[in-house]
Design a protein around this motif. Sequence first.
Motif, PDB file in Angstrom:
ATOM      1  N   ASP A  24      14.454   1.585   3.718  1.00  0.00           N
ATOM      2  CA  ASP A  24      14.570   2.805   4.449  1.00  0.00           C
ATOM      3  C   ASP A  24      13.336   3.571   4.891  1.00  0.00           C
ATOM      4  OD1 ASP A  24      14.654   3.474   1.891  1.00  0.00           O
ATOM      5  OD2 ASP A  24      16.075   5.137   2.334  1.00  0.00           O
ATOM      6  N   LEU A  25      12.291   3.126   4.466  1.00  0.00           N
ATOM      7  CA  LEU A  25      11.052   3.575   4.498  1.00  0.00           C
ATOM      8  C   LEU A  25      10.165   3.253   5.798  1.00  0.00           C
ATOM      9  CD1 LEU A  25      10.118   2.741   0.820  1.00  0.00           C
ATOM     10  CD2 LEU A  25      10.651   4.902   1.726  1.00  0.00           C
ATOM     11  N   PRO A  26       9.468   4.126   6.187  1.00  0.00           N
ATOM     12  CA  PRO A  26       8.460   3.867   7.337  1.00  0.00           C
ATOM     13  C   PRO A  26       7.979   2.429   7.356  1.00  0.00           C
ATOM     14  CG  PRO A  26       7.997   5.928   6.737  1.00  0.00           C
ATOM     15  CD  PRO A  26       8.768   5.467   5.621  1.00  0.00           C
ATOM     16  N   GLY A  27       8.026   1.537   8.263  1.00  0.00           N
ATOM     17  CA  GLY A  27       7.615   0.118   8.115  1.00  0.00           C
ATOM     18  C   GLY A  27       8.462  -0.742   7.516  1.00  0.00           C
ATOM     19  N   SER A  28       9.418  -0.333   6.982  1.00  0.00           N
ATOM     20  CA  SER A  28      10.596  -1.349   6.122  1.00  0.00           C
ATOM     21  C   SER A  28      11.121  -2.095   7.329  1.00  0.00           C
ATOM     22  CB  SER A  28      11.202  -0.516   5.312  1.00  0.00           C
ATOM     23  OG  SER A  28      10.533   0.020   4.163  1.00  0.00           O
ATOM     24  N   ASN A  29      11.718  -3.229   6.920  1.00  0.00           N
ATOM     25  CA  ASN A  29      12.796  -3.812   7.682  1.00  0.00           C
ATOM     26  C   ASN A  29      13.734  -4.614   6.829  1.00  0.00           C
ATOM     27  OD1 ASN A  29      13.695  -6.076   9.426  1.00  0.00           O
ATOM     28  ND2 ASN A  29      12.530  -5.104  11.132  1.00  0.00           N
TER      29      ASN A  29
ATOM     30  N   ALA B 111       0.915  -1.226  -0.064  1.00  0.00           N
ATOM     31  CA  ALA B 111      -0.004   0.017   0.250  1.00  0.00           C
ATOM     32  C   ALA B 111       0.794   1.351  -0.027  1.00  0.00           C
ATOM     33  CB  ALA B 111      -1.050   0.057   1.122  1.00  0.00           C
ATOM     34  N   HIS B 112       2.132   1.202  -0.417  1.00  0.00           N
ATOM     35  CA  HIS B 112       2.768   2.466  -0.812  1.00  0.00           C
ATOM     36  C   HIS B 112       2.052   3.376  -1.506  1.00  0.00           C
ATOM     37  CE1 HIS B 112       6.884   0.748   1.076  1.00  0.00           C
ATOM     38  NE2 HIS B 112       6.272   1.405   1.899  1.00  0.00           N
TER      39      HIS B 112
ATOM     40  N   HIS C  32       2.813 -13.851   1.803  1.00  0.00           N
ATOM     41  CA  HIS C  32       3.462 -12.698   2.591  1.00  0.00           C
ATOM     42  C   HIS C  32       4.860 -12.495   2.464  1.00  0.00           C
ATOM     43  CE1 HIS C  32       3.422 -10.798   6.797  1.00  0.00           C
ATOM     44  NE2 HIS C  32       3.431  -9.848   5.824  1.00  0.00           N
ATOM     45  N   THR C  33       5.389 -11.386   2.362  1.00  0.00           N
ATOM     46  CA  THR C  33       6.648 -11.216   2.167  1.00  0.00           C
ATOM     47  C   THR C  33       7.107  -9.742   2.765  1.00  0.00           C
ATOM     48  OG1 THR C  33       6.390 -10.244  -0.179  1.00  0.00           O
ATOM     49  CG2 THR C  33       6.964 -12.407   0.075  1.00  0.00           C
ATOM     50  N   PRO C  34       7.089  -9.893   4.011  1.00  0.00           N
ATOM     51  CA  PRO C  34       7.454  -8.486   4.661  1.00  0.00           C
ATOM     52  C   PRO C  34       9.030  -8.213   4.398  1.00  0.00           C
ATOM     53  CG  PRO C  34       7.444 -10.439   6.328  1.00  0.00           C
ATOM     54  CD  PRO C  34       6.871 -10.699   4.910  1.00  0.00           C
ATOM     55  N   GLY C  35       9.138  -6.736   4.518  1.00  0.00           N
ATOM     56  CA  GLY C  35      10.421  -6.433   4.343  1.00  0.00           C
ATOM     57  C   GLY C  35      10.677  -4.851   3.980  1.00  0.00           C
TER      58      GLY C  35
ATOM     59  N   HIS D 249      -2.983  -6.779   2.321  1.00  0.00           N
ATOM     60  CA  HIS D 249      -2.907  -7.446   3.347  1.00  0.00           C
ATOM     61  C   HIS D 249      -3.099  -6.545   4.682  1.00  0.00           C
ATOM     62  CE1 HIS D 249      -0.603  -9.634   6.433  1.00  0.00           C
ATOM     63  NE2 HIS D 249      -0.645 -10.751   5.533  1.00  0.00           N
ATOM     64  N   GLU D 250      -3.553  -7.340   5.762  1.00  0.00           N
ATOM     65  CA  GLU D 250      -4.112  -6.537   6.680  1.00  0.00           C
ATOM     66  C   GLU D 250      -3.049  -5.631   7.382  1.00  0.00           C
ATOM     67  OE1 GLU D 250      -6.082  -8.573  10.024  1.00  0.00           O
ATOM     68  OE2 GLU D 250      -5.140 -10.471   9.464  1.00  0.00           O
ATOM     69  N   LEU D 251      -1.637  -6.289   7.577  1.00  0.00           N
ATOM     70  CA  LEU D 251      -0.459  -5.597   7.961  1.00  0.00           C
ATOM     71  C   LEU D 251      -0.183  -4.303   7.300  1.00  0.00           C
ATOM     72  CD1 LEU D 251       1.509  -8.771   9.124  1.00  0.00           C
ATOM     73  CD2 LEU D 251       0.152  -7.179  10.669  1.00  0.00           C
ATOM     74  N   ASP D 252      -0.577  -4.222   6.227  1.00  0.00           N
ATOM     75  CA  ASP D 252      -0.360  -3.022   5.451  1.00  0.00           C
ATOM     76  C   ASP D 252      -1.337  -1.883   5.520  1.00  0.00           C
ATOM     77  OD1 ASP D 252       2.228  -2.854   4.332  1.00  0.00           O
ATOM     78  OD2 ASP D 252       1.656  -2.358   2.411  1.00  0.00           O
ATOM     79  N   GLU D 253      -2.323  -1.932   6.376  1.00  0.00           N
ATOM     80  CA  GLU D 253      -3.183  -0.828   6.630  1.00  0.00           C
ATOM     81  C   GLU D 253      -2.559   0.397   7.218  1.00  0.00           C
ATOM     82  OE1 GLU D 253      -7.877  -0.232   8.127  1.00  0.00           O
ATOM     83  OE2 GLU D 253      -6.680  -1.368   9.296  1.00  0.00           O
ATOM     84  N   PRO D 254      -1.454   0.148   8.309  1.00  0.00           N
ATOM     85  CA  PRO D 254      -0.746   1.556   8.479  1.00  0.00           C
ATOM     86  C   PRO D 254      -0.020   2.175   7.220  1.00  0.00           C
ATOM     87  CG  PRO D 254      -0.556  -0.416  10.240  1.00  0.00           C
ATOM     88  CD  PRO D 254      -1.303  -1.075   8.752  1.00  0.00           C
ATOM     89  N   THR D 255       0.300   1.235   6.464  1.00  0.00           N
ATOM     90  CA  THR D 255       1.028   1.985   5.251  1.00  0.00           C
ATOM     91  C   THR D 255       0.112   2.562   4.495  1.00  0.00           C
ATOM     92  OG1 THR D 255       2.413  -0.307   5.134  1.00  0.00           O
ATOM     93  CG2 THR D 255       2.513   1.132   3.236  1.00  0.00           C
ATOM     94  N   LEU D 256      -1.123   2.221   4.429  1.00  0.00           N
ATOM     95  CA  LEU D 256      -2.225   2.759   3.666  1.00  0.00           C
ATOM     96  C   LEU D 256      -2.451   4.132   4.078  1.00  0.00           C
ATOM     97  CD1 LEU D 256      -4.412   2.479   1.026  1.00  0.00           C
ATOM     98  CD2 LEU D 256      -5.843   1.742   2.972  1.00  0.00           C
ATOM     99  N   GLN D 257      -2.664   4.090   5.572  1.00  0.00           N
ATOM    100  CA  GLN D 257      -3.038   5.140   6.256  1.00  0.00           C
ATOM    101  C   GLN D 257      -2.126   6.486   6.177  1.00  0.00           C
ATOM    102  OE1 GLN D 257      -6.202   5.356   7.042  1.00  0.00           O
ATOM    103  NE2 GLN D 257      -6.652   3.151   7.003  1.00  0.00           N
ATOM    104  N   TYR D 258      -0.867   6.100   5.962  1.00  0.00           N
ATOM    105  CA  TYR D 258       0.515   6.856   5.819  1.00  0.00           C
ATOM    106  C   TYR D 258       0.299   7.763   4.437  1.00  0.00           C
ATOM    107  CZ  TYR D 258       5.242   8.535   6.308  1.00  0.00           C
ATOM    108  OH  TYR D 258       6.370   9.423   6.749  1.00  0.00           O
ATOM    109  N   GLY D 259      -0.436   7.411   3.557  1.00  0.00           N
ATOM    110  CA  GLY D 259      -0.675   7.773   2.104  1.00  0.00           C
ATOM    111  C   GLY D 259      -0.472   9.351   2.221  1.00  0.00           C
TER     112      GLY D 259
END
Length: 219
Positions: free
Chosen positions: A170-175, A67-68, A136-139, A89-99
């Motif tokens: 190096d983005l918010p929520g990245s790991n 959701a970037h 699911h491929t977090p990172g 994916h539900e774990l990307d809802e915060p990413t969406l809200q950051y839009g």
Amino acid sequence: TKKQGKMISIKTFTFNPFQENTYVITNANKACWIVDPGMFSASENEELLHYIKSQNLTPKAIINTHAHLDHILGVHFLQETFEIPFYIHELDEPTLQYGPIAASMYGLGTIQMPKSCNFYKDELFDLGGTPIQVIHTPGHAPGHVILYCASENWVINGDMLFAGSIGRTDLPGSNHDDMLTSLREKIVTLPDDTKVYCGHGIATTIKNEKATNPYLLNL
């Protein structure tokens, strides 16, 4: 034996200031799914709409790898035009809200955010009879997924793997550690001849990246 023809076609568009790849997946029945719609300008909206109409396609859903901002800019337009669901994916809802914050940071002004979102319910998403795996491929983002179609031998892998590179961490929520784990366990384990459609840049194959991509050599 004659190899069965492909049931699915994939059309690539490159949109917005980030040069993001938007994909339209179409099956034999002219149903289509729009992946990572990045249209930013009215002319980009028109370009996608023209393709859908000229091919007599019926849009069924918007399905996103993550959701970037650059991958969701066109969601609102598609929801308004076709009244179709939008999946992340539900774990990307915060990413969406950051839009909206990301949009102002990048100087894009006020953007129209998606009206609503649905979460992937399970590991298989049905493309009108052709299953694709939602892995699911977090990172790069916490809720990043890849869309893998084993029967058609391709993966739409968002911003995980590029031709010669990998996605930013190096983005918010990245790991970064999660990114390397996902690449090692979920991406390079796909069959060598899998065609890889990337979120930016040209398509490639798993085999090609394993042989030449410097980021994969030490996984």
